[in-house]
Design an enzyme around this catalytic site. Structure first.
Site, PDB file in Angstrom:
ATOM      1  N   ASP A   1       0.755   8.650 -21.867  1.00  0.00           N
ATOM      2  CA  ASP A   1       1.398   9.958 -21.923  1.00  0.00           C
ATOM      3  C   ASP A   1       2.755   9.850 -22.608  1.00  0.00           C
ATOM      4  O   ASP A   1       3.267   8.755 -22.858  1.00  0.00           O
ATOM      5  CB  ASP A   1       1.585  10.521 -20.513  1.00  0.00           C
ATOM      6  CG  ASP A   1       0.269  10.841 -19.844  1.00  0.00           C
ATOM      7  OD1 ASP A   1      -0.728  11.024 -20.562  1.00  0.00           O
ATOM      8  OD2 ASP A   1       0.233  10.909 -18.601  1.00  0.00           O
ATOM      9  N   ALA A   2       3.355  11.002 -22.867  1.00  0.00           N
ATOM     10  CA  ALA A   2       4.676  11.047 -23.493  1.00  0.00           C
ATOM     11  C   ALA A   2       5.678  10.254 -22.666  1.00  0.00           C
ATOM     12  O   ALA A   2       5.777  10.426 -21.448  1.00  0.00           O
ATOM     13  CB  ALA A   2       5.138  12.497 -23.629  1.00  0.00           C
TER      14      ALA A   2
END
Length: 530
Positions: free
Chosen positions: A153-154
């Site tokens: 994920d980011a």
């Protein structure tokens, strides 16, 4: 050039001889006994191209190519200059695996996305500049069959990850391939090594399991602040259960030293960082974490999945919790997850672990969350999550068997995928670019404290499964299509691992802060997993 001119003149002669003939005329002009004259194509012309007239109406029947007439004419005019300038040398590309590590701060996740900075985007551009990807393939990573072992994920970090693609690994003038790529990369993204893999190799499908570590300050296990909305909601629900034992009880010893009515967040945080976890709470963490081991239905620990979806079944091999350690003023603890695969946003597992231990909820609540009832489980901050590395035991066993009678220099030899051979470099990188960065951001911004206070400001019913019975109440069950009021919503700022935007404590985020991911298709969800 002369031969091309002769062919061109010959075609003109044929065209001029038949230019006035129509399809019917051509049919009548042929010998009635000629079988070929009876065979026609879709435009009415004889299938044999011999003697075929030029048809200005059926331009679609002309030979199709990748260039139009204008481009072809231009190419013919430029032919002399093209002959003078040699074409770039076409270098062979081979299916290869790159073993990489990165600090995810400042990147919008692992996978390439348009118009945003991602790990794969930065890496791919570096490969192009270094000559590992030709200019013909520089515009589209799918041309080189790029795939990844784990999508992060980011903001999520990785000490080890693997991407596979068709690469030019023998570049003229380059002695050390990995070092050359690293020259084109920023220091927070590193290539540990590379190797040839089998043509059928796919980074995600060939991966057997993955290891993730989650780090967090132990002060998250301090119970909710007395007087907070969350504390009040839990108190009311516990009283409604009419238990002879198991009420919320007196304040936690930590809060007895704090003026809960007037203390500021900053003052509370200074005291939280000085607090140290007891051995009993560490054992409670370990006991609860054991509930994740084995095969379970993790539909409540991701987004967009129905209970009946078979893809919710995931196998966790082991969960290990380290001894707490103090860095600076703050005590930290880590949880190592080793699983076959992880669903999108499975840091919700960490949230269920932390919140249940924090509120004194029995560990059986984890078993309840595997059941058919759907509830809201918040996400822990992205800051604490680290991908250790993916594991390829099955692939390694296969190539080891094939390599038994081969020398390492043999063209069919394929090395095993092993991150441990780069352990000294990986550990040094983790310390400098991940651990120190992680702790510095927490020291500066108090990310984990802001997150736990966002939980404590929630006064709704979505989290009432955190109770002394460890049973999900009907009021906390989410039903698809049913309108719920005062629902808990995750805040985007806790998906970041860099500078925090202006703080908003209320958990009910505004519309532009919500993370709406329930609409993701099953295919996109699968691609987002790792």
């Amino acid at each position: 050039m002369k031969r091309a001119k002769l062919e061109h003149n010959a075609q003109d002669t044929i065209d001029e001889a038949s230019v006035d003939l129509k399809p019917a005329e051509v049919e009548n002009s042929g010998d009635s006994g000629d079988k070929s004259s009876k065979k026609r194509d879709a435009a009415g012309w004889p299938r044999s191209r011999k003697g075929k007239a030029k048809d200005t109406k059926n331009v679609g029947r002309r030979r199709r190519g990748t260039r139009n007439e204008e481009a072809t004419s231009k190419m013919q005019l430029e032919e002399p200059s093209r002959e003078q300038s040699p074409k770039p040398l076409r270098l062979p590309k081979r299916q290869s695996a790159l073993l990489i590590g990165f600090c995810g701060t400042g990147c919008n996740g692992m996978q390439i996305q348009p118009n945003v900075r991602t790990i794969e985007g930065v890496l791919f551009e570096a490969l192009v500049r270094a000559g590992a990807v030709s200019q013909d393939n520089a515009d589209d990573p799918t041309k080189v069959s790029l795939s990844r072992a784990a999508r992060t994920d980011a903001g999520v970090h990785a000490a080890g990850n693997l991407v596979s693609m068709k690469l030019i690994t023998v570049i003229p003038g380059v002695k050390d391939f990995a070092a050359r790529i690293n020259e084109e990369l920023p220091p927070e993204i590193r290539v540990w090594g590379y190797g040839r893999v089998q043509n059928s190799f796919n980074a995600r499908m060939s991966c057997d399991s993955r290891k993730y570590t989650y780090f967090f300050p132990t002060y998250l296990l301090i119970p909710p602040k007395p007087g907070s909305e969350f504390h009040h909601a839990l108190q009311q629900h516990t009283e409604s259960l009419q238990l002879s034992t198991g009420s919320v009880g007196p304040p936690h010893p930590f809060w007895s030293t704090v003026d809960v009515g007037s203390s500021a967040h900053e003052d509370d945080l200074l005291l939280k960082r000085k607090w140290r976890i007891g051995s009993e709470q560490v054992e409670l963490l370990r006991e609860t974490a054991k509930k994740f081991e084995g095969t379970h239905n993790f539909h409540n620990f991701t987004v967009g999945r129905e209970f009946s979806d078979r893809s919710n079944q995931r196998h966790m091999k082991s969960i290990e919790i380290s001894e707490p350690a103090v860095y600076g003023d703050t005590e930290w603890i880590s949880v190592l997850f080793h699983g076959q695969s992880f669903m999108l946003h499975q840091r919700k597992m960490m949230c269920a672990l932390v919140l249940s231990c924090r509120t004194g909820t029995p560990s059986q609540i984890i078993d309840e969350l595997y059941g058919p009832r759907m509830v809201v489980v918040p996400k822990m901050p992205a800051l604490g999550l680290l991908l250790e590395y993916p594991i390829f035991d099955s692939y390694n066993s296969k190539v080891s068997s094939l390599n038994e009678k081969l020398e390492p220099k043999h063209p069919d030899y394929r090395p095993v995928i092993d991150f441990e051979q780069y352990r000294p470099d990986i550990d040094a990188f983790k310390q400098k670019h991940i651990y120190e960065n992680m702790r510095a951001i927490e020291d500066r911004n108090g990310v984990f404290d802001a997150w736990i206070r966002s939980i404590d400001t929630y006064a709704g019913e979505d989290l009432l499964y955190l109770n002394p019975k460890g049973i999900i109440p009907a009021s906390a069950v989410f039903k698809k299509g049913e309108k719920r009021y005062n629902t808990f919503k995750d805040n985007r700022r806790f998906d970041r691992t860099g500078a925090m935007p202006e703080e908003k404590d209320k958990a009910s985020a505004t519309d532009d802060e919500e993370i709406e991911e329930d609409h993701l298709s099953k295919t996109l969800l699968e691609e987002a997993e790792g």
